[in-house]
Motif scaffolding. Structure first.
Motif, short mmCIF file in Angstrom:
data_model
loop_
_atom_site.label_atom_id
_atom_site.label_comp_id
_atom_site.label_asym_id
_atom_site.label_seq_id
_atom_site.Cartn_x
_atom_site.Cartn_y
_atom_site.Cartn_z
N PRO A 7 0.82 -1.22 0.00
CA PRO A 7 0.00 0.00 0.00
C PRO A 7 0.85 1.26 0.00
CG PRO A 7 0.07 -0.94 2.19
CD PRO A 7 0.86 -1.87 1.32
N ILE A 8 1.59 1.44 -1.09
CA ILE A 8 2.39 2.65 -1.19
C ILE A 8 1.99 3.41 -2.45
CG2 ILE A 8 4.42 1.85 0.06
CD1 ILE A 8 5.60 0.93 -2.55
N SER A 9 2.48 4.61 -2.57
CA SER A 9 2.02 5.43 -3.68
C SER A 9 2.56 4.89 -4.99
CB SER A 9 2.49 6.87 -3.48
OG SER A 9 3.88 6.92 -3.58
N ALA A 10 1.85 5.29 -6.06
CA ALA A 10 2.18 4.74 -7.38
C ALA A 10 3.60 5.09 -7.79
CB ALA A 10 1.18 5.26 -8.39
N SER A 11 4.05 6.29 -7.45
CA SER A 11 5.38 6.68 -7.92
C SER A 11 6.46 5.87 -7.21
CB SER A 11 5.61 8.17 -7.73
OG SER A 11 5.41 8.51 -6.37
N LYS A 12 6.26 5.58 -5.93
CA LYS A 12 7.28 4.79 -5.21
C LYS A 12 7.35 3.39 -5.79
CE LYS A 12 7.31 7.08 -0.73
NZ LYS A 12 6.11 7.28 0.06
N ARG A 13 6.15 2.86 -6.10
CA ARG A 13 6.11 1.53 -6.70
C ARG A 13 6.90 1.53 -8.01
NH1 ARG A 13 0.38 0.43 -7.74
NH2 ARG A 13 -0.05 1.58 -5.86
N GLY A 14 6.65 2.58 -8.79
CA GLY A 14 7.34 2.69 -10.07
C GLY A 14 8.86 2.70 -9.87
N LYS A 15 9.30 3.47 -8.85
CA LYS A 15 10.74 3.57 -8.60
C LYS A 15 11.33 2.23 -8.19
CE LYS A 15 10.81 8.38 -7.13
NZ LYS A 15 10.84 9.23 -5.96
N LEU A 16 10.58 1.48 -7.36
CA LEU A 16 11.09 0.19 -6.92
C LEU A 16 11.30 -0.74 -8.11
CD1 LEU A 16 8.93 -0.53 -3.75
CD2 LEU A 16 11.40 -0.36 -3.81
N LEU A 17 10.29 -0.74 -8.98
CA LEU A 17 10.39 -1.62 -10.13
C LEU A 17 11.54 -1.19 -11.03
CD1 LEU A 17 6.60 -2.05 -10.99
CD2 LEU A 17 8.12 -3.78 -10.06
#
Lengths: 349, 420
Positions: A7-17
């Motif tokens: 449950p994290i923000s979309a941009s953080k998810r994007g950065k992780l990937l």
């Protein structure tokens, strides 16, 4: 992808990937500073992501067949445990024996019940009766709880609540005289004003306020733990007119229904939603149907009130556990009571 | 409440700025999205969204009152705990004091039965000084069909309350408190509602009568689509937004175009009715005055009894189709949405030559029918105990035994008696 579960923000998810962290394991194994450097966030945010990831991955761990785990999936309950719980689950009487019988004892706590009917059939009457009956003390077989009444139409009339409350107290006094003849001091110490005091009333004027109120109820009930029933009268009124975007309406209604369901389960209370009817054209004729149709699948039970000749009847339209049956009831000056006709009581469909 | 600005709600600066940056300005904008949608829109985590929305919800949420508080307020602040006595003993008792404040009361019945007479009497009662049992206030009478007759009003006053009315200057003062408006269209009516709202607080208006609601709404139904669109009126506490038929690709066939116009017209009319309803209700509720609407009737068209799907499946012969009763069985002109929205419904009907006033819908009263007649002092009950009616019969509207011409004559009689 497992990372998508966090449950994290979309941009953080994007950065992780983008940084190559595709599985929860990978994140869990990294240290906060490395994580912070790789995805370019602050240290505190990185450790937050880490804790979320470790929590999620340990929940996943239990799913993998690892031999000696008794809990198959975290957060579940076995059917046997539920059966034991259900035996002791409380019901709120409707003051009409026939109606209570087809409901399996009354309106059940932890469940959401939708009640719909034509104008004048007694929906608000049932709502007010339940708001009073939930307060019946435990010595008399009730829950001794408080009620929240959410009024969207302005149909709550205080004079009627007073009438029903007084009748309820008289009935309790009658009951105590019959069954506790030896206890003279067992007089009912409840005053109608006490009953009125325990009904929390909210007047909602738009769907925005309705959604806000449902969100706020979580906090309100935390502070007033003895609320045992929430009555919404009527739940779809504000959603019927203001909307251009029907898809949005459905999403908002579903979310509202799910939140109410969560409240019911979390605080063990009963939710009663009153609904209006409208006509729809089906199979060559006009039929009555509840407003906004199947607006929510999370209503556990659906009851329809209708006129059968000169009598008011209630019909169980949808329920996972109750048989489809109809029962007569009547609306008197004292509230909802048994129907006075002597014809066959409960009709099984 | 719904239009409160998010950046004035005391949220932490960072999140408030994010809301504004994504064009989520008012509480309504925020609450019109599910939590998941907000997460995507604002690009923040679940916990932050949940706590921000919890804060917004708490601010926007209506205040909590207890039922006891409501009762005490009414008893303390209002006449007869919030009722306007009609001086008809049986009716007042059944209604716990009289016409209730804060809700809509509907009078429905065939033409000539006495609805306007009842309204005239109510206007008098509201304008009477408090020591005579009135509300001591102004009355706004919206007279759509021009049925208001001041002569008749004075006649009722003199015959019902001679000791008050014959006092010098009293008649003028009381009649002076009753303001008659004659809107010729819905848009004019909407404008008047707006002005009424403003004057309510300033000028002590204690009763609003709309005679008749049906004429107002139905009169507008036959106009073409273009006139509907031209209705650009704006009621301040409700915004009228013409139904935008998103995504309709008007194809080449005439059928589709016709359908689009039909739907637009239908939904527009529906919206108008609903908006008027909401306006009247909010006016009644927030200024705590009684609002009385009259409704017309129309003949029954075919078998109008509606059933649920499970009833239709069970038995086909529950309702017998009896065409002979169609002419005498009337139905209220405005449909089921009105029926849901009014709180008290008084049905006036005639059966075998006797007129009855029935409490068809009332949360606080049993289903009683009182026989009445119209005299020089307005409506008079012939029996204060009333007849208890079982079943849906309380809601049916009969017009038997009284031809419309005879109804007209009997009311005109009284206009002529006091011709001096």
């Amino acid at each position: 992808m497992e990372v998508g579960m966090l449950p994290i923000s979309a941009s953080k998810r994007g950065k992780l990937l983008a940084a190559g962290y595709t599985t929860l394991d990978a994140i869990a194994r990294a240290s906060p500073t490395h994580l912070a450097r790789d995805i370019d966030v602050s240290d505190s945010e990185a450790s937050e992501i880490l804790s979320l990831a470790t929590k999620a991955s340990s929940a996943l761990e239990r799913e993998r067949p690892n031999g000696t785990h008794t809990a198959v999936v975290g957060g579940g309950q076995t059917a046997w445990d539920m059966l034991n719980e259900e035996k002791f689950s409380s019901c709120i009487t409707t003051s009409c024996v026939d109606l209570d019988n087809i409901l399996g004892g009354g309106i059940k706590c932890k469940e959401v019940t939708e009640i719909g009917g034509v104008p004048g059939i007694g929906k608000t009457q049932i709502g007010i009766q339940l708001a009073v009956n939930v307060q019946i003390p435990q010595e008399y077989g009730g829950l001794g709880g408080k009620a929240i009444y959410i009024d969207t139409e302005g149909s709550f009339m205080v004079e009627r609540v007073l009438q029903i409350a007084e009748a309820c107290i008289e009935d309790m006094a009658e009951y105590s005289h019959q069954f506790h003849k030896d206890f003279q001091a067992c007089d009912v110490k409840v005053h109608p004003n006490n009953i009125l005091e325990n009904i929390f009333y909210f007047r909602v004027c738009s769907y925005t306020e309705q959604i806000a109120l449902i969100n706020y109820l979580d906090k309100f009930i935390m502070e007033n733990k003895d609320v045992k029933i929430i009555i919404v009268d009527s739940v779809t009124f504000h959603f019927r007119q203001d909307f251009d975007d029907m898809a949005l309406r459905t999403r908002l209604l579903s979310e509202m229904a799910l939140k109410l369901m969560k409240l019911a389960k979390k605080f063990c209370l009963a939710i009663v939603m009153l609904n209006q009817v409208t006509t729809k054209y089906v199979e060559g004729s006009f039929q009555l149907t509840l407003a906004l149709g199947n607006w929510s699948h999370s209503c556990t039970n659906r009851i329809i009130l209708f006129w059968n000749g000169n009598e008011r009847h209630a019909f169980i339209d949808k329920s996972p556990s109750l048989k489809s049956a109809s029962a007569p009831y009547s609306v008197t000056t004292r509230g909802i009571r048994n129907s006075t006709s002597s014809s066959k009581r409960i009709k099984m469909m | 409440m719904a239009n409160k600005l998010i950046n004035q709600m005391g949220l932490p600066k960072s999140i408030a700025n994010i809301f504004t940056a994504r064009n989520v300005i008012t509480a309504k904008d925020a609450l019109s999205h599910t939590e998941f949608e907000l997460m995507e829109l604002l690009d923040v985590g679940k916990e932050e969204v949940t706590s921000a929305m919890a804060h917004v919800s708490e601010v926007v949420c209506p205040p909590c009152q207890t039922a006891l508080l409501l009762l005490e307020q009414r008893v303390r602040n209002e006449c007869m705990a919030g009722h306007l006595p009609t001086r008809l003993k049986g009716l007042d008792e059944a209604l716990c004091g009289g016409i209730p404040f804060g809700v809509l009361t509907e009078l429905v019945g065939p033409a000539g039965i006495g609805k306007t007479q009842f309204c005239l009497k109510l206007s008098l009662l509201a304008s009477m000084p408090a020591n005579c049992g009135g509300l001591d206030g102004r009355v706004i009478y919206i007279d759509v069909e021009s049925k208001f007759r001041s002569k008749r009003l004075i006649e009722i006053g003199i015959n019902s309350f001679p000791e008050i009315f014959l006092k010098k200057g009293m008649a003028q003062e009381m009649a002076g408190r009753i303001l008659i408006l004659r809107p010729t269209s819905l848009s004019e009516f909407a404008e008047s509602l707006h002005q009424i709202k403003v004057s309510l607080l300033q000028q002590q208006v204690k009763l609003l009568i709309i005679d008749s609601m049906a004429a107002l709404v139905l009169g507008e139904r036959d106009c073409g689509a273009s006139r509907q669109q031209a209705l650009g009126w704006h009621v301040s506490f409700i915004k009228y937004e013409p139904y935008r038929y998103h995504g309709v690709v008007v194809t080449h066939t005439i059928f589709t175009v016709a359908l689009a116009i039909y739907l637009r017209l239908r939904t527009s009319t529906f919206f108008i009715e609903v908006l008027i309803l909401k306006a009247c209700r909010s006016l009644a509720e927030f200024s705590r005055i009684p609002v009385v609407l009259t409704n017309q009737v129309r003949s029954q068209i075919g078998d109008e009894s509606r059933m649920y799907s499970f009833q239709a499946a069970q038995s086909r012969s529950i309702i017998k189709d009896n065409p002979a009763t169609y002419d005498s069985h009337l139905v209220a002109a405005l449909g089921i949405n009105w029926a849901h929205a009014v709180t008290i419904r008084l049905v006036l009907e005639a059966r075998s030559g006797q007129r009855f006033i029935k409490l068809a819908k009332s949360p606080i009263s049993p289903a009683l029918a009182f026989p009445f007649k119209i005299t020089s002092s307005g409506m008079v009950l012939l029996d204060d105990d009333g007849v208890e009616m079982k079943g849906p019969e309380i809601s049916t509207i009969n017009c038997q035994g009284l031809s419309l011409s005879s109804l007209a004559v009997s009311s005109a009689e009284y206009f002529l008696t006091k011709n001096t």
